[in-house]
Design a protein around this motif. Sequence first.
Motif, short mmCIF file in Angstrom:
data_model
loop_
_atom_site.label_atom_id
_atom_site.label_comp_id
_atom_site.label_asym_id
_atom_site.label_seq_id
_atom_site.Cartn_x
_atom_site.Cartn_y
_atom_site.Cartn_z
N THR A 60 0.83 -1.21 0.00
CA THR A 60 0.00 0.00 0.00
C THR A 60 0.86 1.25 0.00
O THR A 60 0.59 2.22 -0.73
CB THR A 60 -0.93 0.01 1.23
OG1 THR A 60 -1.77 -1.15 1.19
CG2 THR A 60 -1.81 1.26 1.23
N LEU A 61 1.92 1.24 0.80
CA LEU A 61 2.76 2.43 0.90
C LEU A 61 3.54 2.66 -0.40
O LEU A 61 3.68 3.80 -0.85
CB LEU A 61 3.73 2.30 2.07
CG LEU A 61 4.54 3.56 2.41
CD1 LEU A 61 3.62 4.77 2.63
CD2 LEU A 61 5.41 3.35 3.64
N ASP A 92 16.30 15.23 3.73
CA ASP A 92 16.09 14.73 5.08
C ASP A 92 14.80 13.92 5.15
O ASP A 92 14.25 13.71 6.21
CB ASP A 92 16.06 15.89 6.09
CG ASP A 92 16.45 15.44 7.50
OD1 ASP A 92 17.23 14.47 7.62
OD2 ASP A 92 15.96 16.04 8.49
N GLY A 93 14.35 13.47 3.98
CA GLY A 93 13.18 12.63 3.88
C GLY A 93 13.55 11.16 3.83
O GLY A 93 14.53 10.72 4.44
N LEU A 94 12.80 10.38 3.06
CA LEU A 94 12.91 8.92 3.08
C LEU A 94 13.43 8.39 1.74
O LEU A 94 12.84 8.67 0.68
CB LEU A 94 11.54 8.31 3.38
CG LEU A 94 10.92 8.77 4.70
CD1 LEU A 94 9.47 8.29 4.81
CD2 LEU A 94 11.74 8.30 5.89
N ASP A 95 14.48 7.59 1.80
CA ASP A 95 15.12 7.10 0.57
C ASP A 95 14.19 6.30 -0.31
O ASP A 95 14.17 6.46 -1.54
CB ASP A 95 16.38 6.30 0.91
CG ASP A 95 16.12 5.03 1.72
OD1 ASP A 95 14.99 4.89 2.28
OD2 ASP A 95 17.02 4.18 1.81
N HIS A 96 13.39 5.43 0.28
CA HIS A 96 12.54 4.54 -0.53
C HIS A 96 11.44 5.33 -1.23
O HIS A 96 11.10 5.03 -2.39
CB HIS A 96 11.93 3.46 0.35
CG HIS A 96 11.40 2.29 -0.42
ND1 HIS A 96 12.18 1.51 -1.25
CD2 HIS A 96 10.14 1.77 -0.53
CE1 HIS A 96 11.45 0.56 -1.81
NE2 HIS A 96 10.20 0.72 -1.39
N ALA A 97 10.92 6.34 -0.57
CA ALA A 97 9.91 7.20 -1.20
C ALA A 97 10.50 7.90 -2.42
O ALA A 97 9.87 7.97 -3.48
CB ALA A 97 9.39 8.23 -0.20
N ILE A 98 11.71 8.42 -2.27
CA ILE A 98 12.38 9.12 -3.37
C ILE A 98 12.68 8.17 -4.51
O ILE A 98 12.43 8.48 -5.69
CB ILE A 98 13.67 9.79 -2.87
CG1 ILE A 98 13.33 10.83 -1.80
CG2 ILE A 98 14.43 10.42 -4.02
CD1 ILE A 98 14.56 11.37 -1.07
N ASP A 99 13.19 6.99 -4.19
CA ASP A 99 13.55 6.01 -5.20
C ASP A 99 12.33 5.56 -6.00
O ASP A 99 12.35 5.54 -7.24
CB ASP A 99 14.22 4.81 -4.54
CG ASP A 99 14.72 3.79 -5.57
OD1 ASP A 99 15.52 4.19 -6.43
OD2 ASP A 99 14.32 2.63 -5.49
N VAL A 100 11.24 5.22 -5.31
CA VAL A 100 10.04 4.75 -5.99
C VAL A 100 9.42 5.86 -6.84
O VAL A 100 9.04 5.65 -7.99
CB VAL A 100 9.01 4.22 -4.97
CG1 VAL A 100 7.67 3.92 -5.65
CG2 VAL A 100 9.53 2.96 -4.28
#
Length: 227
Positions: A60-61, A92-100
């Motif tokens: 979901t995320l 300073d956020g989240l790596d996986h969010a940026i990558d996806v």
Amino acid sequence: MLFVIDFDGTLSVGDTVDAMLERFADDRWKDLEDEWLKGNISAIDCMKQQLDLVEVDQVTLENFFRGIQLDASFIPFHKYISQFSKVAIVSDGLDHAIDVATRNAAIPSMPIYANKLHFKPNGVSISYPFRNANCKAGNGVCKCQIAEQLSADVGGPVVLVGDGKSDYCLAKHADIVFAKGKLITHCEQENIPFRRFQTFAEILDVVKQWDIAKKQSTGISAKHLVA
């Protein structure tokens, strides 16, 4: 030359972490955000406690991350500046969010420096591979340290493109600052030269006017850009 690109609210149209919290956490995350903005807790403590409130499964995320809206003008901007500079997303956020999100939007691959997102049953956690214990800003990712390390390899000037509190420290040290959002107010209050922008298309118009060879050999004045 080095371009340091913030992600949330800069490359992404909105704040990815805030949108995630709005969707998958209870309202206590807003109280934590207020405490951080007031300087009562560090960015690290804020983010950790906020993510503890998130209740969501990985599938979901990740689908949510694919829906993150990015500035479409970043692609031609990156195509142009990557001919003569190093480009890195430093957030300073989240790596996986940026990558996806960037993969889904067909953004060209580039180094990403961000906090590491971990999945657990119906939730998430965070770790800080780019934390600097001496970071005065108290962020999970020390943008100043990363910019210093990268520019040591490729040379200056250092160009910051950002919008928020996590960019405040680097804004003092970067040679050139493109600012939007809260970063504009901070630069005005601290007398830091900067140039306003809303999209990367506007920055591209400015950069195309530079004499790149001259800037790389002699450096560039941020004050000159504001004139």
